[in-house]
Design a protein around this motif. Structure first.
Motif, mmCIF file in Angstrom:
data_model
loop_
_atom_site.group_PDB
_atom_site.id
_atom_site.type_symbol
_atom_site.label_atom_id
_atom_site.label_comp_id
_atom_site.label_asym_id
_atom_site.label_seq_id
_atom_site.Cartn_x
_atom_site.Cartn_y
_atom_site.Cartn_z
ATOM 1 N N LEU A 13 -43.013 -17.376 -82.233
ATOM 2 C CA LEU A 13 -43.391 -18.465 -81.328
ATOM 3 C C LEU A 13 -42.964 -19.785 -81.964
ATOM 4 O O LEU A 13 -43.367 -20.104 -83.083
ATOM 5 C CB LEU A 13 -44.909 -18.457 -81.104
ATOM 6 N N ILE A 14 -42.144 -20.537 -81.255
ATOM 7 C CA ILE A 14 -41.632 -21.819 -81.757
ATOM 8 C C ILE A 14 -42.235 -22.944 -80.924
ATOM 9 O O ILE A 14 -42.073 -22.970 -79.700
ATOM 10 C CB ILE A 14 -40.087 -21.879 -81.661
ATOM 11 N N HIS A 15 -42.915 -23.857 -81.586
ATOM 12 C CA HIS A 15 -43.528 -24.978 -80.862
ATOM 13 C C HIS A 15 -42.506 -26.080 -80.609
ATOM 14 O O HIS A 15 -41.462 -26.135 -81.243
ATOM 15 C CB HIS A 15 -44.737 -25.522 -81.616
ATOM 16 N N GLY A 16 -42.830 -26.934 -79.680
ATOM 17 C CA GLY A 16 -41.951 -28.045 -79.330
ATOM 18 C C GLY A 16 -42.248 -29.293 -80.150
ATOM 19 O O GLY A 16 -43.153 -29.320 -80.983
ATOM 20 N N SER A 23 -50.721 -24.939 -81.926
ATOM 21 C CA SER A 23 -50.721 -24.885 -80.459
ATOM 22 C C SER A 23 -50.596 -23.454 -79.953
ATOM 23 O O SER A 23 -50.892 -23.170 -78.797
ATOM 24 C CB SER A 23 -49.606 -25.763 -79.881
ATOM 25 N N TRP A 24 -50.180 -22.539 -80.826
ATOM 26 C CA TRP A 24 -50.013 -21.129 -80.452
ATOM 27 C C TRP A 24 -51.216 -20.266 -80.842
ATOM 28 O O TRP A 24 -51.189 -19.048 -80.633
ATOM 29 C CB TRP A 24 -48.765 -20.558 -81.119
ATOM 30 N N ASP A 25 -52.265 -20.842 -81.427
ATOM 31 C CA ASP A 25 -53.364 -20.051 -81.978
ATOM 32 C C ASP A 25 -53.902 -18.983 -81.022
ATOM 33 O O ASP A 25 -54.091 -17.836 -81.407
ATOM 34 C CB ASP A 25 -54.508 -20.942 -82.442
ATOM 35 N N ARG A 26 -54.154 -19.331 -79.777
ATOM 36 C CA ARG A 26 -54.697 -18.341 -78.819
ATOM 37 C C ARG A 26 -53.708 -17.216 -78.551
ATOM 38 O O ARG A 26 -54.090 -16.058 -78.427
ATOM 39 C CB ARG A 26 -55.084 -19.011 -77.513
ATOM 40 N N TRP A 27 -52.430 -17.552 -78.455
ATOM 41 C CA TRP A 27 -51.416 -16.529 -78.211
ATOM 42 C C TRP A 27 -51.220 -15.650 -79.422
ATOM 43 O O TRP A 27 -51.002 -14.437 -79.291
ATOM 44 C CB TRP A 27 -50.099 -17.166 -77.765
ATOM 45 N N VAL A 28 -51.301 -16.245 -80.620
ATOM 46 C CA VAL A 28 -51.185 -15.455 -81.845
ATOM 47 C C VAL A 28 -52.296 -14.403 -81.863
ATOM 48 O O VAL A 28 -52.047 -13.221 -82.086
ATOM 49 C CB VAL A 28 -51.246 -16.353 -83.101
ATOM 50 N N GLU A 29 -53.532 -14.807 -81.602
ATOM 51 C CA GLU A 29 -54.654 -13.868 -81.552
ATOM 52 C C GLU A 29 -54.432 -12.797 -80.494
ATOM 53 O O GLU A 29 -54.680 -11.610 -80.737
ATOM 54 C CB GLU A 29 -55.951 -14.614 -81.253
ATOM 55 N N HIS A 30 -53.979 -13.206 -79.324
ATOM 56 C CA HIS A 30 -53.748 -12.279 -78.205
ATOM 57 C C HIS A 30 -52.746 -11.191 -78.582
ATOM 58 O O HIS A 30 -53.008 -9.998 -78.396
ATOM 59 C CB HIS A 30 -53.250 -13.072 -76.991
ATOM 60 N N TYR A 31 -51.601 -11.597 -79.105
ATOM 61 C CA TYR A 31 -50.558 -10.625 -79.420
ATOM 62 C C TYR A 31 -50.887 -9.795 -80.659
ATOM 63 O O TYR A 31 -50.548 -8.618 -80.723
ATOM 64 C CB TYR A 31 -49.202 -11.313 -79.566
ATOM 65 N N ARG A 32 -51.556 -10.380 -81.644
ATOM 66 C CA ARG A 32 -51.966 -9.591 -82.815
ATOM 67 C C ARG A 32 -52.972 -8.520 -82.421
ATOM 68 O O ARG A 32 -52.935 -7.409 -82.945
ATOM 69 C CB ARG A 32 -52.530 -10.496 -83.903
ATOM 70 N N GLU A 37 -46.762 -8.095 -84.776
ATOM 71 C CA GLU A 37 -46.667 -9.065 -85.863
ATOM 72 C C GLU A 37 -46.248 -10.366 -85.190
ATOM 73 O O GLU A 37 -45.283 -10.391 -84.430
ATOM 74 C CB GLU A 37 -45.607 -8.650 -86.878
ATOM 75 N N VAL A 38 -46.995 -11.448 -85.442
ATOM 76 C CA VAL A 38 -46.693 -12.726 -84.795
ATOM 77 C C VAL A 38 -46.369 -13.761 -85.862
ATOM 78 O O VAL A 38 -47.106 -13.929 -86.823
ATOM 79 C CB VAL A 38 -47.882 -13.213 -83.934
ATOM 80 N N ILE A 39 -45.254 -14.442 -85.675
ATOM 81 C CA ILE A 39 -44.806 -15.484 -86.591
ATOM 82 C C ILE A 39 -44.759 -16.789 -85.807
ATOM 83 O O ILE A 39 -44.086 -16.869 -84.783
ATOM 84 C CB ILE A 39 -43.413 -15.150 -87.162
ATOM 85 N N ALA A 40 -45.521 -17.794 -86.276
ATOM 86 C CA ALA A 40 -45.551 -19.098 -85.609
ATOM 87 C C ALA A 40 -45.372 -20.178 -86.676
ATOM 88 O O ALA A 40 -46.338 -20.782 -87.127
ATOM 89 C CB ALA A 40 -46.870 -19.278 -84.853
ATOM 90 N N PRO A 41 -44.128 -20.415 -87.089
ATOM 91 C CA PRO A 41 -43.894 -21.386 -88.169
ATOM 92 C C PRO A 41 -44.064 -22.827 -87.707
ATOM 93 O O PRO A 41 -43.936 -23.134 -86.521
ATOM 94 C CB PRO A 41 -42.430 -21.126 -88.544
ATOM 95 N N SER A 42 -44.384 -23.695 -88.661
ATOM 96 C CA SER A 42 -44.440 -25.136 -88.397
ATOM 97 C C SER A 42 -43.103 -25.752 -88.754
ATOM 98 O O SER A 42 -42.406 -25.260 -89.643
ATOM 99 C CB SER A 42 -45.525 -25.802 -89.244
ATOM 100 N N TRP A 43 -42.771 -26.827 -88.070
ATOM 101 C CA TRP A 43 -41.584 -27.585 -88.441
ATOM 102 C C TRP A 43 -41.848 -28.221 -89.797
ATOM 103 O O TRP A 43 -42.962 -28.620 -90.103
ATOM 104 C CB TRP A 43 -41.321 -28.699 -87.433
ATOM 105 N N THR A 44 -40.814 -28.365 -90.606
ATOM 106 C CA THR A 44 -40.943 -29.069 -91.871
ATOM 107 C C THR A 44 -41.446 -30.481 -91.586
ATOM 108 O O THR A 44 -41.037 -31.107 -90.609
ATOM 109 C CB THR A 44 -39.571 -29.125 -92.577
#
Length: 55
Positions: A13-16, A23-32, A37-44
């Motif tokens: 999941l890539i945020h804008g 911003s992906w926390d609910r979706w991360v929980e849903h898919y896990r 396996e859910v990967i939601a990295p932050s921009w540097t």
């Protein structure tokens, strides 16, 4: 498409702009919960370091 436990595909999941990976926390929980396996990295510079982004 229904995935069986242990056979679920990883999801990235890539945020804008102006958002963070949180911003992906609910979706991360849903898919896990469905076995993915859910990967939601932050921009540097937005909640992460360059080293963490490269892992």
């Amino acid at each position: 498409m229904s995935e069986q436990a242990g056979n679920a595909l990883p999801i990235v999941l890539i945020h804008g702009l102006w958002m963070t990976a949180r911003s992906w926390d609910r979706w991360v929980e849903h898919y896990r919960a469905k076995g993915h396996e859910v990967i939601a990295p932050s921009w540097t510079r937005r909640g992460s370091t360059q080293e963490a982004a490269c892992r």
